[in-house]
Design an enzyme around this catalytic site. Structure first.
Site, PDB file in Angstrom:
ATOM      1  N   ASP A 211      38.179  47.221  40.772  1.00  0.00           N
ATOM      2  CA  ASP A 211      37.439  47.998  41.751  1.00  0.00           C
ATOM      3  C   ASP A 211      35.940  47.836  41.509  1.00  0.00           C
ATOM      4  OD1 ASP A 211      37.730  50.021  43.899  1.00  0.00           O
ATOM      5  OD2 ASP A 211      36.479  51.181  42.530  1.00  0.00           O
TER       6      ASP A 211
ATOM      7  N   THR B 116      33.436  47.604  48.187  1.00  0.00           N
ATOM      8  CA  THR B 116      32.301  47.671  47.264  1.00  0.00           C
ATOM      9  C   THR B 116      31.987  46.292  46.682  1.00  0.00           C
ATOM     10  OG1 THR B 116      33.706  48.303  45.402  1.00  0.00           O
ATOM     11  CG2 THR B 116      32.729  50.077  46.650  1.00  0.00           C
ATOM     12  N   THR B 117      33.036  45.556  46.340  1.00  0.00           N
ATOM     13  CA  THR B 117      32.805  44.231  45.761  1.00  0.00           C
ATOM     14  C   THR B 117      32.122  43.329  46.789  1.00  0.00           C
ATOM     15  OG1 THR B 117      34.842  44.570  44.518  1.00  0.00           O
ATOM     16  CG2 THR B 117      33.926  42.363  44.485  1.00  0.00           C
TER      17      THR B 117
ATOM     18  N   ASP C 147      41.079  54.292  47.525  1.00  0.00           N
ATOM     19  CA  ASP C 147      40.619  53.293  48.496  1.00  0.00           C
ATOM     20  C   ASP C 147      41.492  53.340  49.748  1.00  0.00           C
ATOM     21  OD1 ASP C 147      38.844  52.546  46.541  1.00  0.00           O
ATOM     22  OD2 ASP C 147      39.179  50.395  46.758  1.00  0.00           O
TER      23      ASP C 147
HETATM   24  N1  ATP Z   1      46.407  38.678  51.743  1.00  0.00           N
HETATM   25  C1  ATP Z   1      45.118  38.428  51.811  1.00  0.00           C
HETATM   26  N2  ATP Z   1      44.672  37.202  52.082  1.00  0.00           N
HETATM   27  C2  ATP Z   1      43.358  36.934  52.128  1.00  0.00           C
HETATM   28  N3  ATP Z   1      42.406  37.833  51.937  1.00  0.00           N
HETATM   29  C3  ATP Z   1      42.781  39.078  51.673  1.00  0.00           C
HETATM   30  C4  ATP Z   1      44.147  39.449  51.592  1.00  0.00           C
HETATM   31  N4  ATP Z   1      44.207  40.766  51.305  1.00  0.00           N
HETATM   32  C5  ATP Z   1      42.923  41.185  51.225  1.00  0.00           C
HETATM   33  N5  ATP Z   1      42.070  40.194  51.441  1.00  0.00           N
HETATM   34  C6  ATP Z   1      40.603  40.214  51.459  1.00  0.00           C
HETATM   35  O1  ATP Z   1      40.100  40.588  50.190  1.00  0.00           O
HETATM   36  C7  ATP Z   1      38.833  41.208  50.350  1.00  0.00           C
HETATM   37  C8  ATP Z   1      38.797  42.526  49.627  1.00  0.00           C
HETATM   38  O2  ATP Z   1      38.901  42.315  48.260  1.00  0.00           O
HETATM   39  P1  ATP Z   1      38.709  43.501  47.223  1.00  0.00           P
HETATM   40  O3  ATP Z   1      39.515  44.652  47.631  1.00  0.00           O
HETATM   41  O4  ATP Z   1      38.931  42.927  45.876  1.00  0.00           O
HETATM   42  O5  ATP Z   1      37.175  43.802  47.341  1.00  0.00           O
HETATM   43  P2  ATP Z   1      36.406  44.886  48.201  1.00  0.00           P
HETATM   44  O6  ATP Z   1      37.325  45.547  49.159  1.00  0.00           O
HETATM   45  O7  ATP Z   1      35.215  44.205  48.742  1.00  0.00           O
HETATM   46  O8  ATP Z   1      35.879  45.886  47.097  1.00  0.00           O
HETATM   47  P3  ATP Z   1      36.675  47.075  46.321  1.00  0.00           P
HETATM   48  O9  ATP Z   1      38.077  47.074  46.796  1.00  0.00           O
HETATM   49  O10 ATP Z   1      36.536  46.680  44.892  1.00  0.00           O
HETATM   50  O11 ATP Z   1      35.921  48.286  46.688  1.00  0.00           O
HETATM   51  C9  ATP Z   1      38.648  41.441  51.847  1.00  0.00           C
HETATM   52  O12 ATP Z   1      37.764  40.481  52.371  1.00  0.00           O
HETATM   53  C10 ATP Z   1      40.056  41.256  52.386  1.00  0.00           C
HETATM   54  O13 ATP Z   1      40.067  40.826  53.727  1.00  0.00           O
HETATM   55 MG    MG Z   2      39.110  46.511  48.561  1.00  0.00          MG
END
Ligand code: ATP
Ligand code: MG
Length: 551
Positions: free
Chosen positions: A67, A100-101, A396
């Site tokens: 996260d 957030t990432t 989340d």
């Molecule tokens: N099955 C999938 N295939 C491709 N991309 C995916 C898949 N599931 C999620 N994602 C993508 O992964 C990204 C989100 O990654 P992640 O949750 O690690 O980071 P975040 O949401 O930016 O931050 P955080 O969750 O740490 O607050 C998004 O761009 C989302 O569309």
């Molecule tokens: Mg996320």
């Protein structure tokens, strides 16, 4: 780096000794470098194929997470510009709950590109203006491509909850947990002139080690981390009539030392009898109102416990204020502040109140409430670390569902919307002239960082992926994105990778704001430390923030 100037050979000092100052390109360079390091540190954790981080704090406590906000929080960053990046993650988390990432990665990329432009003599002000225009255009684009959601079918809500958990440690159970999250949120949602309002605080999240994540459950009511106060009381009350008391069931001690003159045993007995009568009265009043279960925010005298127990009434004491409010929303009971005021109409209702042993502790379940406006998710998991990460992931997911309920529009993920934005911005840049055009183009390229990073983290070739994505978006395939699970470019909407528009919009806003703020700084003045710690042998001399001035 100087905080003094020369007038007629006499240096004029305007800052306190030990202060640290860096300015101009120097300051900018240092700040951007620091911000980029922060972005770099979360990069590898983006997406379902991203890695987790193990963070160890000063006390040796270990957190395992992917996260973004948690990683940055735990890192305890000191450099001021780096701290601003941590703020980005916080803002993103508070406003949208997810992304957030991504926000930090994009902010880092915006700064990276800005640095290239400044080295080509584009002034930061022009970059900032260009970024601002680009961000507005990006928000317009995202509104254009977003799809409306029908809240009656829960598919999109569930899809988005699943997507938000796909990138977490608990991904294995994402379908199961998403179901719980969506049910919880729809239960507490309240309609207010045509739109829905939800407060995620109405979903109480409790966690207890033991069993496994798939034993996590939704309770239509409240779970208190408390046991029934006295062993003689019933441990199970069906069709419970519940009194929520914000008053103690004790005899209030006077503030002053009262002196009591007791001269003979008869007087002593009379005094004790009087006290006992008052306490018994309390229990009688509770019984008379038809109460079968008491939740008291304050203490309950042993004597009252005894009387209640004899009447077959169960009770819990010293409940948290926040739990009292949740209980009120769940059971429909009113919080009562005076025992004399208890009326049957004020009581709450639950099909079942029961004390159960969960892991090593006893908890009291108040469940089966009628249309509860507050519910509980009880998280289980093998270790404390699993339950902690499950809690963050569920947070989340709750936020993502809230986002959609409040703004019912979604986009697909996997870098697809960012590529659409990039495409639109490149076209827009063509309509501009001069250096501003360069800034808008830089913004467009920065948006591609999401797809590139997702591909990198999945072990795909980022250059190939990006060029295929560009081609397919140019052909009008709006949702072409990085299918990290199958390792190829796919239609993200078709494979159900869904995200709330709120998250994507907030990413653009937070990232642009942070990048602009950092770019605008051309002078960093840091006061000397209040009391510098003794310099360790061979260590650097103290003063100022690490990484500043000495750059
Ligand atoms: N099955 C999938 N295939 C491709 N991309 C995916 C898949 N599931 C999620 N994602 C993508 O992964 C990204 C989100 O990654 P992640 O949750 O690690 O980071 P975040 O949401 O930016 O931050 P955080 O969750 O740490 O607050 C998004 O761009 C989302 O569309
Ligand atoms: Mg996320």
């Amino acid at each position: 780096m100087s905080s003094s100037t020369q007038t007629g050979g006499v240096p004029v000092l305007i800052l306190k000794e030990g202060s640290n100052r860096s300015r101009g390109k120097d300051a900018q360079h240092t700040n951007i470098a620091a911000a980029k390091i922060v972005a770099e540190s979360v990069r590898t954790s983006l997406g379902p194929k991203g890695m987790d981080k193990m963070l160890v704090d000063n006390f040796g406590d270990v957190t395992i997470t992917s996260d973004g906000r948690t990683i940055l929080d735990e890192m305890d960053v000191q450099q001021p510009a780096a701290k601003m990046m941590v703020e980005v993650a916080k803002t993103q988390d508070n406003e949208a709950g997810d992304g957030t990432t991504s926000a930090v990665i994009i902010a880092g990329e915006l700064l990276n590109k800005a640095e290239e432009l400044t080295s080509k003599n584009v002034h930061p002000t022009i970059i900032i203006d260009g970024y601002k225009k680009a961000a507005e255009k990006a928000l317009e684009t995202i509104e254009k491509i977003a799809m409306p959601v029908d809240l009656k079918t829960q598919d999109s809500l569930k899809g988005a909850a699943v997507t938000s958990m796909a990138s977490k440690l608990v991904a294995e159970h994402k379908e199961y947990l998403a179901d719980i999250v969506v049910k919880a949120m729809l239960q507490i949602a309240e309609k207010e002139n045509g739109t829905y309002k939800v407060d995620i605080d109405d979903v109480k999240v409790e966690k207890k080690n033991g069993e496994s994540v798939k034993e996590t459950a939704l309770i239509r009511g409240i779970v208190l981390d408390k046991e029934i106060v006295q062993s003689g009381m019933p441990k199970r009350v069906e069709k419970a009539k519940i009194a929520l008391l914000d008053t103690s069931l004790e005899i209030e001690k006077t503030e002053f030392d009262a002196k009591l003159n007791i001269e003979n045993p008869a007087q002593m007995e009379a005094f004790l009898n009087q006290e006992e009568k008052m306490l018994k009265d309390m229990a009688d009043k509770i019984e008379k109102a038809g109460v079968t279960f008491v939740v008291c925010q304050k203490g309950i005298d042993d004597m009252v416990q005894h009387f209640l127990s004899r009447k077959g009434i169960a009770a819990v004491r010293r409940a948290k204020k926040s739990d009292m409010e949740k209980l009120s929303k769940a059971t429909g009971g009113r919080i009562i502040t005076r025992i004399d005021d208890i009326k049957p109409a004020d009581l709450g209702y639950a099909d079942l109140v029961e004390e159960r042993k969960i892991g090593n502790d006893k908890m009291t379940f108040i469940e089966g409430c009628k249309n509860p406006k507050s519910v509980t998710i009880l998280i289980r998991g093998g270790t404390q670390r699993t339950t902690a990460e499950a809690e963050r992931s569920i947070h989340d997911a709750l936020m993502v569902v809230k986002d959609i309920i409040q703004e019912p529009k979604i986009v697909a993920g996997g870098g697809a919307p960012e590529l659409e934005i990039s495409k639109a911005l490149k076209a827009y840049a063509g309509t501009l002239t001069g250096k501003e055009q360069l800034a808008v183009k830089a913004f467009a390229e920065s948006m591609e960082a999401i797809a590139v990073t997702l591909a990198e983290n999945a072990g795909m070739n980022p250059i190939d992926v990006l060029s295929e994505l560009r081609t397919r978006h140019a052909k009008g395939e709006t949702w072409a994105g990085v299918g990290v699970l199958e390792g190829k470019v796919q239609d993200m909407y078709k494979i159900g990778v869904l995200e709330p528009i709120t998250v994507k919009k907030q990413i653009i806003k937070s990232a642009t704001e942070a990048a602009s703020m950092i770019l605008k700084i051309d002078d960093v003045i840091a006061a000397g430390k209040m009391r510098a710690p003794p310099t360790p042998p061979g260590g650097a001399p103290g003063g100022g923030y690490p990484g500043m001035g000495e750059y």
